[in-house]
Design a protein around this motif. Structure first.
Motif, PDB file in Angstrom:
ATOM      1  N   SER A  14       0.821  -1.213   0.000  1.00 47.76           N
ATOM      2  CA  SER A  14       0.000   0.000   0.000  1.00 47.76           C
ATOM      3  C   SER A  14       0.851   1.257   0.000  1.00 47.76           C
ATOM      4  N   HIS A  15       2.180   1.092   0.100  1.00 49.77           N
ATOM      5  CA  HIS A  15       3.069   2.248   0.076  1.00 49.77           C
ATOM      6  C   HIS A  15       4.437   1.817  -0.425  1.00 49.77           C
ATOM      7  N   CYS A  17       8.728   3.096  -0.244  1.00 54.53           N
ATOM      8  CA  CYS A  17       9.695   3.910   0.489  1.00 54.53           C
ATOM      9  C   CYS A  17      10.859   4.237  -0.436  1.00 54.53           C
ATOM     10  N   VAL A  96       8.412   7.957   2.592  1.00 53.13           N
ATOM     11  CA  VAL A  96       7.324   7.002   2.411  1.00 53.13           C
ATOM     12  C   VAL A  96       6.227   7.674   1.594  1.00 53.13           C
ATOM     13  N   ILE A  97       5.788   6.992   0.549  1.00 50.13           N
ATOM     14  CA  ILE A  97       4.753   7.537  -0.318  1.00 50.13           C
ATOM     15  C   ILE A  97       3.736   6.436  -0.596  1.00 50.13           C
ATOM     16  N   SER A  98       2.469   6.790  -0.613  1.00 52.04           N
ATOM     17  CA  SER A  98       1.420   5.803  -0.842  1.00 52.04           C
ATOM     18  C   SER A  98       1.483   5.260  -2.264  1.00 52.04           C
ATOM     19  N   PHE A  99       0.867   4.103  -2.439  1.00 60.42           N
ATOM     20  CA  PHE A  99       0.808   3.480  -3.759  1.00 60.42           C
ATOM     21  C   PHE A  99       0.159   4.431  -4.766  1.00 60.42           C
ATOM     22  N   GLU A 100      -0.951   5.031  -4.352  1.00 63.34           N
ATOM     23  CA  GLU A 100      -1.660   5.967  -5.235  1.00 63.34           C
ATOM     24  C   GLU A 100      -0.836   7.223  -5.488  1.00 63.34           C
ATOM     25  N   TYR A 102       2.417   7.465  -5.506  1.00 60.03           N
ATOM     26  CA  TYR A 102       3.493   7.129  -6.441  1.00 60.03           C
ATOM     27  C   TYR A 102       2.956   7.152  -7.865  1.00 60.03           C
ATOM     28  N   HIS A 177       8.807  -3.169  -0.593  1.00 63.75           N
ATOM     29  CA  HIS A 177       8.319  -1.840  -0.956  1.00 63.75           C
ATOM     30  C   HIS A 177       9.409  -0.766  -0.911  1.00 63.75           C
ATOM     31  N   CYS A 184       9.676   9.287  -8.246  1.00 68.82           N
ATOM     32  CA  CYS A 184       8.752   8.281  -8.765  1.00 68.82           C
ATOM     33  C   CYS A 184       8.936   8.116 -10.274  1.00 68.82           C
TER      34      CYS A 184
END
Length: 318
Positions: A14-15, A17, A96-100, A102, A177, A184
């Motif tokens: 879900s995230h 890094c 840390v960045i969320s999947f969405e 990114y 992750h 990105c």
């Protein structure tokens, strides 16, 4: 953090890094200040050019309209990447960045970068028409044609980026992750996919060959035609107006060729050309186009209140 899938033995991340830029861990503050300086210069310079072109009635030709688009793209492209790099320098474990998140940043980066790629080609075409077809230029590159070509570059860039983003995130990512990269992009995240990414890699290679190399080839052909007739009246002065574009072109197109044609371009070691492409390249545009263009310099002087007289009628264009 992970989301369960239908398979109990598999999870979907879900995230991500971002581990940051290599070789900066020993002096993060120094690199943070360096990137902050570069970002400040890039943003200030490009916004100043954008405001100047948009507000000065003397800069109404298609060349300056396209230059305004270029400055806006450079400012946005730098904003998508550089603050993220600086944030990574301030954290120990990376950003840390969320999947969405990114996916959104990846789309924005490729949207802006590909649009600028197409825009450079349109600018070369504009110079070819202005120099080699001067009698037909007012008709061939009128106000509506210029606006249409500029809008087309944005539309094609949006579709181009949407294709890459959808192909990248149709794959399953079930861990790890941690991404050994600093912004990105497609190659580093493909290395984490839990599915066959062959199609994605082939599309990425085709994209580099068709889009980047194709646009670069069209620009080269345009300037070959411009320089083909050494006896053209005023050709030397005409070439002087093109040198700005010729200077910026290689700086913009060479790094993507280095990044996306490498088999392991997603590794952290590929950071040098990526830094050049995302951080350094957007910075010199305002200086290259301003220092070699008398009309833009005069417009800047009028904007900043240092010049109150317009250039004499009949003065040669820059």
């Amino acid at each position: 953090m992970a989301m369960e899938t239908e398979d109990p033995n598999q999870t979907v991340v879900s995230h991500f890094c971002l581990e940051g830029l290599m070789y900066t861990a020993e002096h993060p503050t120094l690199f943070f200040l360096l990137f902050l300086l570069i970002y400040s210069i890039t943003l200030t310079g490009n916004l100043l050019i954008l405001i100047t072109v948009g507000s000065d009635p003397h800069l109404c030709s298609p060349m300056y309209h396209l230059l305004g688009h270029l400055s806006f793209l450079d400012a946005c492209l730098s904003t998508v990447t550089v603050p993220e790099i600086m944030t990574g320098l301030l954290t120990v474990d990376g950003k840390v960045i969320s999947f969405e998140g990114y996916a959104v940043q990846l789309y924005c980066f490729h949207f802006l970068a590909s649009t600028e790629c197409f825009l450079h080609t349109v600018m070369a075409y504009d110079r070819y028409l202005a120099i080699c077809q001067p009698l037909h230029y007012p008709v061939a590159m009128n106000r509506w044609m210029c606006a249409g070509l500029a809008g087309l570059t944005w539309a094609v860039g949006a579709v181009h980026s949407a294709i890459h983003t959808s192909l990248t995130f149709r794959l399953l990512y079930c861990g790890p992750h941690h991404i050994a990269y600093f912004f990105c992009d497609i190659p580093p995240v493909l290395r984490l996919a839990c599915a066959d990414a062959t199609v994605n890699e082939l599309v990425m290679l085709a994209n580099t060959g068709v889009v980047v190399a194709g646009c670069l080839l069209l620009i080269i052909v345009s300037y070959v035609f411009i320089m083909a007739d050494p006896h053209r009246p005023g050709q030397r002065r005409a070439f002087s107006t093109c040198t700005s574009h010729l200077t910026v072109g290689p700086l913009y197109y060479e790094p993507p060729l280095c990044i996306y044609l490498q088999p392991h371009s997603g590794e952290a070691g590929a950071g040098a050309p990526a830094v050049f492409c995302t951080v350094v390249t957007p910075m010199p545009n305002p200086f290259v186009y301003t220092l070699r263009n008398k009309e833009v310099k005069r417009a800047l002087q009028r904007l900043l209140g240092r010049g109150s007289r317009d250039p004499p009628a009949g003065s040669p264009p820059s």
